[in-house]
Design a protein around this motif. Structure first.
Motif, mmCIF file in Angstrom:
data_model
loop_
_atom_site.group_PDB
_atom_site.id
_atom_site.type_symbol
_atom_site.label_atom_id
_atom_site.label_comp_id
_atom_site.label_asym_id
_atom_site.label_seq_id
_atom_site.Cartn_x
_atom_site.Cartn_y
_atom_site.Cartn_z
ATOM 1 N N ARG A 152 0.740 -1.014 0.082
ATOM 2 C CA ARG A 152 0.083 -0.072 -0.050
ATOM 3 C C ARG A 152 0.824 1.311 0.067
ATOM 4 N NH1 ARG A 152 -5.519 -1.007 1.751
ATOM 5 N NH2 ARG A 152 -5.820 -3.189 2.104
ATOM 6 N N VAL A 153 2.078 1.387 0.678
ATOM 7 C CA VAL A 153 2.749 2.448 0.712
ATOM 8 C C VAL A 153 3.514 2.596 -0.419
ATOM 9 C CG1 VAL A 153 5.050 3.338 1.969
ATOM 10 C CG2 VAL A 153 3.449 2.408 3.239
ATOM 11 N N VAL A 154 3.994 1.485 -1.183
ATOM 12 C CA VAL A 154 4.655 1.682 -2.613
ATOM 13 C C VAL A 154 3.457 2.069 -3.469
ATOM 14 C CG1 VAL A 154 5.525 0.222 -4.420
ATOM 15 C CG2 VAL A 154 6.246 -0.392 -2.106
ATOM 16 N N MET A 155 2.370 1.756 -3.733
ATOM 17 C CA MET A 155 1.359 1.993 -4.500
ATOM 18 C C MET A 155 1.178 3.646 -4.232
ATOM 19 S SD MET A 155 -0.145 1.329 -7.102
ATOM 20 C CE MET A 155 -1.254 2.070 -8.156
ATOM 21 N N THR A 156 1.050 4.040 -2.772
ATOM 22 C CA THR A 156 0.724 5.215 -2.513
ATOM 23 C C THR A 156 1.708 6.222 -3.058
ATOM 24 O OG1 THR A 156 -0.482 4.785 -0.664
ATOM 25 C CG2 THR A 156 0.139 6.928 -0.799
ATOM 26 N N GLY A 157 3.028 5.734 -3.046
ATOM 27 C CA GLY A 157 4.024 6.581 -3.431
ATOM 28 C C GLY A 157 4.166 6.809 -4.763
ATOM 29 N N ILE A 158 4.012 5.939 -5.563
ATOM 30 C CA ILE A 158 3.751 5.682 -7.059
ATOM 31 C C ILE A 158 2.676 6.919 -7.456
ATOM 32 C CG2 ILE A 158 3.282 4.724 -9.091
ATOM 33 C CD1 ILE A 158 4.443 2.272 -7.818
ATOM 34 N N VAL A 159 1.464 6.957 -6.712
ATOM 35 C CA VAL A 159 0.407 7.705 -7.011
ATOM 36 C C VAL A 159 0.674 9.126 -6.791
ATOM 37 C CG1 VAL A 159 -2.085 8.486 -6.407
ATOM 38 C CG2 VAL A 159 -1.388 5.886 -6.854
ATOM 39 N N PHE A 160 1.185 9.403 -5.685
ATOM 40 C CA PHE A 160 1.770 10.918 -5.407
ATOM 41 C C PHE A 160 2.830 11.482 -6.095
ATOM 42 C CE2 PHE A 160 -0.615 10.142 -1.099
ATOM 43 C CZ PHE A 160 -1.793 10.910 -1.533
ATOM 44 N N GLY A 161 3.746 10.458 -6.530
ATOM 45 C CA GLY A 161 4.696 10.934 -7.326
ATOM 46 C C GLY A 161 4.308 11.253 -8.789
ATOM 47 N N THR A 162 3.469 10.823 -9.267
ATOM 48 C CA THR A 162 2.881 10.959 -10.426
ATOM 49 C C THR A 162 1.951 12.297 -10.443
ATOM 50 O OG1 THR A 162 2.483 8.500 -11.100
ATOM 51 C CG2 THR A 162 1.570 10.333 -12.174
ATOM 52 N N ALA A 202 -7.607 9.361 -4.599
ATOM 53 C CA ALA A 202 -7.544 7.867 -4.438
ATOM 54 C C ALA A 202 -6.165 7.391 -3.538
ATOM 55 C CB ALA A 202 -7.383 7.130 -5.877
ATOM 56 N N GLY A 203 -5.151 8.304 -3.862
ATOM 57 C CA GLY A 203 -4.025 8.233 -3.156
ATOM 58 C C GLY A 203 -4.190 8.544 -1.454
ATOM 59 N N PHE A 204 -5.008 9.410 -1.376
ATOM 60 C CA PHE A 204 -5.314 9.959 -0.013
ATOM 61 C C PHE A 204 -6.052 8.767 0.784
ATOM 62 C CE2 PHE A 204 -8.225 11.955 3.092
ATOM 63 C CZ PHE A 204 -7.494 12.539 3.942
ATOM 64 N N TRP A 205 -6.939 8.292 -0.027
ATOM 65 C CA TRP A 205 -7.826 7.139 0.779
ATOM 66 C C TRP A 205 -6.740 5.937 0.957
ATOM 67 C CZ3 TRP A 205 -11.803 6.233 3.549
ATOM 68 C CH2 TRP A 205 -12.238 4.902 3.729
ATOM 69 N N LEU A 206 -5.915 5.623 -0.064
ATOM 70 C CA LEU A 206 -5.029 4.472 0.359
ATOM 71 C C LEU A 206 -4.260 4.692 1.197
ATOM 72 C CD1 LEU A 206 -3.972 1.824 -0.998
ATOM 73 C CD2 LEU A 206 -2.703 3.092 -2.543
ATOM 74 N N VAL A 207 -3.751 5.909 1.580
ATOM 75 C CA VAL A 207 -2.652 6.176 2.592
ATOM 76 C C VAL A 207 -3.229 5.931 3.715
ATOM 77 C CG1 VAL A 207 -2.797 8.723 2.960
ATOM 78 C CG2 VAL A 207 -0.688 7.275 3.273
ATOM 79 N N GLN A 208 -4.572 6.209 4.048
ATOM 80 C CA GLN A 208 -5.160 6.089 5.296
ATOM 81 C C GLN A 208 -5.460 4.626 5.510
ATOM 82 O OE1 GLN A 208 -6.618 8.814 7.025
ATOM 83 N NE2 GLN A 208 -5.442 9.769 5.435
#
Length: 304
Positions: A152-162, A202-208
């Protein structure tokens, strides 16, 4: 302008550390009620301030310098955890923070040497739009799936990096050429802005969901390593921001990214919260084994 961008990005890093801890504490530690809601909202407000500060900083300075400054939030987070949550900063955790910082700042030092002005075209913006929409869908799937804390952390990093790359494109275009700088994008400007909003939600919800499954420091470490790496990759691949990378520089970027990832792994493995969560399991396992052995002994005694 670069100095101002660095100051704003550092302030954003402090707000990120505070907001992350407040939200993680609300999600994982507080019972439902007014205190939980108010703590979570306070964290949300700080996250909003992070966004504002980062947007301005990304418009004023190169993304390869601005975005990785978020790694300083790891230091702020460790101090906050020690002061307010009684976190014991043992040697393995301090080593993990140090390794993460070394990796990300080495990445910054290497990428900044090859930074150029953005080259924005309709095709590059279209590709960025497609990536943002796809990542929003993936983030939604991750948030309701059974993925663990680190994925989840990895996916959030990819989303927020984009998202950071898209914000950099928009903000830089406005600061360099004013609002007319967005004219070449046409309607794509509005679509890109909508896609940024969708991916951010989407990234905000995932990081929660990541906060609920692991320590805040791991979330911050993952974001501050993965986020700038993804941003630099997009800037190089779509907008020619890092042209002229030599083989040695590319190897250096890969090595520093690997070092940063190693630091995140150390934090995820040796964080006191993670170690504490393992101890009851181990004790329970020992208790079950002892109970099983005692039961077998009793049964043997009964049979004899």
């Amino acid at each position: 302008m670069i100095i101002t961008a660095i100051v704003l990005a550092t302030a954003a890093a402090l707000c990120l550390a505070l907001g992350t801890h407040l939200q993680r504490h609300a999600v994982a530690a507080l019972p439902p009620g007014l205190r939980r809601r108010s703590t979570w909202v306070a964290g949300l407000g700080l996250m909003g301030l992070v966004t504002v500060l980062n947007v301005i900083a990304l418009g004023l300075g190169p993304v390869s310098i601005v975005q990785p400054i978020g790694a300083v939030s790891l230091v702020f987070a460790a101090l906050i955890s020690r002061r307010f949550f009684g976190l014991r900063l043992a040697a393995p955790m301090l080593a993990g923070i140090a390794v993460t910082l070394v990796g990300i700042f080495a990445f910054v030092a290497t990428s900044a040497r090859f930074s150029h002005e953005l080259v924005v075209s309709e095709q590059s913006v279209t590709w960025l739009l497609a990536v943002l929409v796809a990542l929003s869908l993936f983030a939604g799937a991750f948030s309701i799936g059974s993925a663990g804390h680190i994925p989840r952390v990895v996916m959030t990093g990819i989303v927020f990096g984009t998202v950071a790359a898209a914000v950099h494109v928009l903000a830089r275009s406005v600061i360099v050429a004013g609002l007319p700088g967005l004219v070449p994008l046409g309607v794509r400007w509005w679509i890109l802005l909508g896609a940024v909003g969708l991916a951010s939600v989407a990234g905000f919800w995932l990081v929660q969901t990541a906060y609920a499954r692991g320590p805040a420091e791991t979330v911050l470490a993952g974001l501050t390593v993965i986020d700038p790496i993804v941003t630099v990759i997009i800037g190089a691949a779509f907008f020619g921001e890092y042209t002229g990378l030599t083989a040695a520089a590319t190897a250096g970027l890969l090595a520093s990214a690997a070092v940063g990832a190693g630091g995140v792994w150390m934090l995820s493995r040796f964080h006191p919260t993670v170690l504490a969560s393992r101890t009851p399991t181990a004790e329970a396992s020992v208790s079950i084994t002892e109970a099983s052995a005692a039961s077998e002994t009793l049964q043997q005694g009964t049979r004899s």
